[in-house]
Structure formats: structure tokens, C-alpha cells
Design a protein around this motif. Structure first.
Motif, PDB file in Angstrom:
ATOM      1  N   LEU A  36      -9.513  -1.748  81.219  1.00 15.30           N
ATOM      2  CA  LEU A  36      -8.162  -1.726  81.779  1.00 15.30           C
ATOM      3  C   LEU A  36      -7.574  -3.123  81.863  1.00 15.30           C
ATOM      4  O   LEU A  36      -6.427  -3.357  81.456  1.00 15.30           O
ATOM      5  CB  LEU A  36      -8.198  -1.078  83.168  1.00 15.30           C
ATOM      6  N   GLN A  37      -8.356  -4.075  82.382  1.00 20.53           N
ATOM      7  CA  GLN A  37      -7.843  -5.429  82.559  1.00 20.53           C
ATOM      8  C   GLN A  37      -7.561  -6.096  81.219  1.00 20.53           C
ATOM      9  O   GLN A  37      -6.507  -6.712  81.015  1.00 20.53           O
ATOM     10  CB  GLN A  37      -8.867  -6.255  83.349  1.00 20.53           C
ATOM     11  N   ILE A  38      -8.523  -5.981  80.296  1.00 21.23           N
ATOM     12  CA  ILE A  38      -8.350  -6.620  78.988  1.00 21.23           C
ATOM     13  C   ILE A  38      -7.233  -5.948  78.203  1.00 21.23           C
ATOM     14  O   ILE A  38      -6.411  -6.614  77.565  1.00 21.23           O
ATOM     15  CB  ILE A  38      -9.673  -6.584  78.204  1.00 21.23           C
ATOM     16  N   GLY A  39      -7.190  -4.614  78.245  1.00 26.23           N
ATOM     17  CA  GLY A  39      -6.132  -3.907  77.519  1.00 26.23           C
ATOM     18  C   GLY A  39      -4.759  -4.255  78.035  1.00 26.23           C
ATOM     19  O   GLY A  39      -3.815  -4.435  77.254  1.00 26.23           O
ATOM     20  N   SER A  40      -4.622  -4.382  79.348  1.00 26.20           N
ATOM     21  CA  SER A  40      -3.335  -4.739  79.924  1.00 26.20           C
ATOM     22  C   SER A  40      -2.924  -6.153  79.537  1.00 26.20           C
ATOM     23  O   SER A  40      -1.775  -6.425  79.194  1.00 26.20           O
ATOM     24  CB  SER A  40      -3.443  -4.603  81.440  1.00 26.20           C
ATOM     25  N   LEU A  41      -3.898  -7.088  79.562  1.00 27.42           N
ATOM     26  CA  LEU A  41      -3.612  -8.465  79.199  1.00 27.42           C
ATOM     27  C   LEU A  41      -3.260  -8.599  77.724  1.00 27.42           C
ATOM     28  O   LEU A  41      -2.283  -9.271  77.361  1.00 27.42           O
ATOM     29  CB  LEU A  41      -4.819  -9.343  79.539  1.00 27.42           C
ATOM     30  N   PHE A  42      -4.052  -7.957  76.873  1.00 28.15           N
ATOM     31  CA  PHE A  42      -3.805  -8.050  75.435  1.00 28.15           C
ATOM     32  C   PHE A  42      -2.498  -7.367  75.047  1.00 28.15           C
ATOM     33  O   PHE A  42      -1.862  -7.756  74.062  1.00 28.15           O
ATOM     34  CB  PHE A  42      -4.971  -7.438  74.667  1.00 28.15           C
ATOM     35  N   GLN A  43      -2.090  -6.360  75.798  1.00 28.41           N
ATOM     36  CA  GLN A  43      -0.817  -5.714  75.510  1.00 28.41           C
ATOM     37  C   GLN A  43       0.345  -6.669  75.784  1.00 28.41           C
ATOM     38  O   GLN A  43       1.331  -6.686  75.049  1.00 28.41           O
ATOM     39  CB  GLN A  43      -0.677  -4.452  76.370  1.00 28.41           C
ATOM     40  N   GLN A  44       0.210  -7.483  76.829  1.00 24.10           N
ATOM     41  CA  GLN A  44       1.238  -8.486  77.101  1.00 24.10           C
ATOM     42  C   GLN A  44       1.284  -9.556  76.017  1.00 24.10           C
ATOM     43  O   GLN A  44       2.342 -10.110  75.724  1.00 24.10           O
ATOM     44  CB  GLN A  44       0.971  -9.137  78.454  1.00 24.10           C
ATOM     45  N   LEU A  45       0.107  -9.859  75.443  1.00 25.67           N
ATOM     46  CA  LEU A  45       0.039 -10.888  74.411  1.00 25.67           C
ATOM     47  C   LEU A  45       0.309 -10.351  73.012  1.00 25.67           C
ATOM     48  O   LEU A  45       0.329 -11.123  72.051  1.00 25.67           O
ATOM     49  CB  LEU A  45      -1.351 -11.551  74.433  1.00 25.67           C
ATOM     50  N   GLY A  46       0.468  -9.041  72.885  1.00 29.53           N
ATOM     51  CA  GLY A  46       0.691  -8.454  71.576  1.00 29.53           C
ATOM     52  C   GLY A  46      -0.553  -8.397  70.717  1.00 29.53           C
ATOM     53  O   GLY A  46      -0.454  -8.439  69.486  1.00 29.53           O
ATOM     54  N   ALA A  47      -1.716  -8.311  71.343  1.00 35.61           N
ATOM     55  CA  ALA A  47      -2.978  -8.264  70.594  1.00 35.61           C
ATOM     56  C   ALA A  47      -3.794  -7.055  71.022  1.00 35.61           C
ATOM     57  O   ALA A  47      -4.999  -7.144  71.249  1.00 35.61           O
ATOM     58  CB  ALA A  47      -3.761  -9.549  70.818  1.00 35.61           C
ATOM     59  N   THR A  48      -3.125  -5.905  71.099  1.00 35.18           N
ATOM     60  CA  THR A  48      -3.803  -4.695  71.567  1.00 35.18           C
ATOM     61  C   THR A  48      -4.963  -4.304  70.679  1.00 35.18           C
ATOM     62  O   THR A  48      -5.947  -3.719  71.135  1.00 35.18           O
ATOM     63  CB  THR A  48      -2.781  -3.538  71.636  1.00 35.18           C
ATOM     64  N   SER A  49      -4.891  -4.617  69.396  1.00 36.91           N
ATOM     65  CA  SER A  49      -5.934  -4.202  68.461  1.00 36.91           C
ATOM     66  C   SER A  49      -7.273  -4.886  68.727  1.00 36.91           C
ATOM     67  O   SER A  49      -8.307  -4.443  68.230  1.00 36.91           O
ATOM     68  CB  SER A  49      -5.491  -4.501  67.024  1.00 36.91           C
ATOM     69  N   PHE A  50      -7.258  -5.978  69.501  1.00 35.90           N
ATOM     70  CA  PHE A  50      -8.502  -6.696  69.783  1.00 35.90           C
ATOM     71  C   PHE A  50      -9.149  -6.256  71.108  1.00 35.90           C
ATOM     72  O   PHE A  50     -10.128  -6.851  71.536  1.00 35.90           O
ATOM     73  CB  PHE A  50      -8.243  -8.201  69.836  1.00 35.90           C
ATOM     74  N   THR A  51      -8.587  -5.225  71.731  1.00 36.72           N
ATOM     75  CA  THR A  51      -9.135  -4.772  73.006  1.00 36.72           C
ATOM     76  C   THR A  51     -10.579  -4.322  72.872  1.00 36.72           C
ATOM     77  O   THR A  51     -11.422  -4.611  73.720  1.00 36.72           O
ATOM     78  CB  THR A  51      -8.275  -3.620  73.564  1.00 36.72           C
ATOM     79  N   GLY A  52     -10.882  -3.603  71.803  1.00 39.01           N
ATOM     80  CA  GLY A  52     -12.241  -3.103  71.613  1.00 39.01           C
ATOM     81  C   GLY A  52     -13.267  -4.205  71.530  1.00 39.01           C
ATOM     82  O   GLY A  52     -14.326  -4.140  72.167  1.00 39.01           O
ATOM     83  N   ALA A  53     -12.970  -5.252  70.768  1.00 37.33           N
ATOM     84  CA  ALA A  53     -13.926  -6.350  70.612  1.00 37.33           C
ATOM     85  C   ALA A  53     -14.174  -7.060  71.933  1.00 37.33           C
ATOM     86  O   ALA A  53     -15.321  -7.331  72.303  1.00 37.33           O
ATOM     87  CB  ALA A  53     -13.409  -7.341  69.574  1.00 37.33           C
ATOM     88  N   ALA A  54     -13.100  -7.362  72.655  1.00 39.03           N
ATOM     89  CA  ALA A  54     -13.252  -8.088  73.917  1.00 39.03           C
ATOM     90  C   ALA A  54     -13.969  -7.249  74.965  1.00 39.03           C
ATOM     91  O   ALA A  54     -14.855  -7.737  75.674  1.00 39.03           O
ATOM     92  CB  ALA A  54     -11.876  -8.525  74.427  1.00 39.03           C
ATOM     93  N   ALA A  55     -13.596  -5.977  75.079  1.00 46.62           N
ATOM     94  CA  ALA A  55     -14.197  -5.126  76.102  1.00 46.62           C
ATOM     95  C   ALA A  55     -15.675  -4.890  75.836  1.00 46.62           C
ATOM     96  O   ALA A  55     -16.515  -5.038  76.728  1.00 46.62           O
ATOM     97  CB  ALA A  55     -13.454  -3.792  76.169  1.00 46.62           C
ATOM     98  N   VAL A  56     -16.027  -4.539  74.605  1.00 45.13           N
ATOM     99  CA  VAL A  56     -17.418  -4.232  74.295  1.00 45.13           C
ATOM    100  C   VAL A  56     -18.279  -5.488  74.362  1.00 45.13           C
ATOM    101  O   VAL A  56     -19.405  -5.451  74.874  1.00 45.13           O
ATOM    102  CB  VAL A  56     -17.519  -3.563  72.910  1.00 45.13           C
ATOM    103  N   THR A  57     -17.776  -6.607  73.875  1.00 44.63           N
ATOM    104  CA  THR A  57     -18.544  -7.851  73.966  1.00 44.63           C
ATOM    105  C   THR A  57     -18.786  -8.239  75.413  1.00 44.63           C
ATOM    106  O   THR A  57     -19.885  -8.683  75.778  1.00 44.63           O
ATOM    107  CB  THR A  57     -17.797  -8.981  73.235  1.00 44.63           C
TER     108      THR A  57
END
Length: 265
Positions: free
Chosen positions: A72-93
């Protein structure tokens, strides 16, 4: 300033370091006893089953919210930055390297570690450990080593389960709740994650399990003053274990980042 004045000051400065040195010396004794024979396989298997029984379900239960909050936190942040596609990598790592090992060993230290400290503390005040030493049996080799190794080994296995559960929970939360793309989530994870991320998570779990077991055993063997002393030792084992775990986690993470280069797209 006279020597008579500086001596009490020096003692006050050194006094807090004495327990640290005693814990370190105890840890060295335990590590040395691990390579001595005979090894108590029966005690090890009993303790491993006990640790698994009291830690498995809580570890799974705590990892799912960890993964959901992280996603939730990473997805919300990446959505603000326009990098939603990288949510999976950041969350799983983050789950593989940090959340799963920490959550696992917090449960192991809190559930199994307290039980080890209470058991050894009760044996101490009942003078069972003194009886073992009178018979020429080392309490460290007979009782401590199997418990410490059981906590370390089971922490590794529980970490693998927690990693799988946390990863699945983060995936489901991102796709079902946040409306993310399953393909983008999996692609980002496979593009940026690497196998050493999993190994460092398992290494952390093993080291954390050793630390939690050693601290719990140390506090149990030092118990004195009756049942109240055992309770105090149990409480101290939890606090000391958590502090050491987060300090060691910071050190291992910093070293890992310097040794293993990040994987690029």
C-alpha cells in the motif's frame, strides 16, 4: 582531578559494558560448544518442533499485514511519482530482504525465546544446572546448544514460508485492492529482483535466530531470586533480542548493498 575521584567515575562508565562483555563471552562459549560431541539430536528435534508449533501460524499472520502495508505504501508513493509499474519489484524486494526475516525472528524471539529463557531460568533456580555440572555435564552443550540451533534452523524455514506468504499477500493486495496490473507487477519483480536477495533474507533469519537463542539462554542461565528473577530474565531477553536484531539487520543490509550490486533493467 585525583585518582581517588576518577576511579568511581571510571567504574560508572565501565559498569554498563560489563553485561555486554559477559553476553559476548557466553556467545563464544555457545558457538564453541556447537562443534563438540556428542550433539543432543533428541533435544534438538524436540526443541525444533516446539519452535515450529508456537511460531508458524503467528509468523504467517504477521507477514500478511506486513506485505499489505508495504504494498500500500509503496504503491501509493510510486503512483505519485508516475512509476506504478515498479511497485512489484519494490514491494517484493522489501518483503524478501527486510519484512519476512524481521517478522519471522520477532515471532521466534517473542514466542520461543521467552519459553527458552523461562525453562532455563526455572532449571537454574531449582539447581538442576548445578546438578548437571556436578555430574560433569556441560549445561551449555546439553541444553543451550540444541535450543539455539533449533531456533536458528526453524527461523530459516519459517522465513521461507513467510516470504512466500508475504509476496502472495502483497501481490493480491496490489492487484485486487489498488487495481494494479498483474503483468506489470510480475515483470517488475523478475526484472529487478535477484537470487542473492533471497539468500540474504535466509542468512538474516539464521543469524537472527542464533542471536535470539543465545540471548534467551543467557538470560535464563543468569536467573536468580526465585520466580520473579525468572520473569525479569524473560522480559530482558525480549528487549535485548529486539535491540540486537535491528542493529545487526542494519549492519548486514549495509554490507550486502556494498557487496552485491543492484540489478538494473
Amino acid at each position: 582531578m585525583s585518582s581517588s575521584t576518577t576511579a568511581p567515575v571510571a567504574r560508572r562508565i565501565v559498569r554498563p559494558l560489563v553485561p555486554v562483555g559477559q553476553l559476548f563471552a557466553f556467545a563464544l562459549d555457545v558457538l564453541r560448544a556447537m562443534f563438540q560431541r556428542p550433539f543432543q539430536w533428541r533435544e534438538f528435534s524436540d526443541q525444533a518442533w516446539f519452535v515450529t508449533r508456537v511460531s508458524l501460524l503467528p509468523a504467517i499472520a504477521i507477514t500478511v499485514p506486513f506485505g499489505a502495508v508495504l504494498s500500500l505504501q509503496i504503491g501509493s508513493l510510486f503512483q505519485q511519482l508516475g512509476a506504478t509499474s515498479f511497485t512489484g519489484a519494490a514491494a517484493v524486494t522489501g518483503i524478501v530482504q527486510q519484512a519476512a526475516p524481521v517478522a519471522t525472528v520477532v515471532i521466534v524471539a517473542g514466542a520461543a525465546g521467552t519459553a527458552v529463557a523461562a525453562d532455563l531460568g526455572a532449571r537454574k533456580i531449582r539447581e538442576e544446572l548445578d546438578a548437571l555440572e556436578t555430574l560433569g555435564i556441560s549445561p551449555i552443550q546439553r541444553l543451550v546448544v540444541p535450543r539455539v540451533l533449533a531456533m536458528a534452523v526453524i527461523a530459516v524455514l519459517l522465513n521461507a514460508v513467510a516470504t512466500a506468504v508475504g509476496t502472495g499477500g502483497a501481490y493480491a493486495f496490489n492487484v485486487l485492492v489498488q487495481g494494479g496490473s498483474p503483468g506489470a507487477y510480475v515483470h517488475a519483480f523478475t526484472a529487478l529482483a535477484q537470487l542473492p536477495d533471497l539468500w540474504i533474507g535466509e542468512l538474516k533469519a539464521f543469524v537472527f535466530g542464533l542471536i535470539a537463542g543465545i540471548v534467551a539462554a543467557y538470560q535464563g542461565l543468569r536467573a536468580k531470586g526465585g520466580p520473579q528473577g525468572v520473569g525479569d530474565g524473560v522480559n530482558q531477553s525480549v528487549v535485548i533480542s529486539f535491540v540486537l536484531l535491528f542493529v545487526v539487520n542494519t549492519i548486514i543490509t549495509a554490507v550486502y548493498i556494498q557487496i552485491v550490486p543492484p540489478k538494473g533493467l
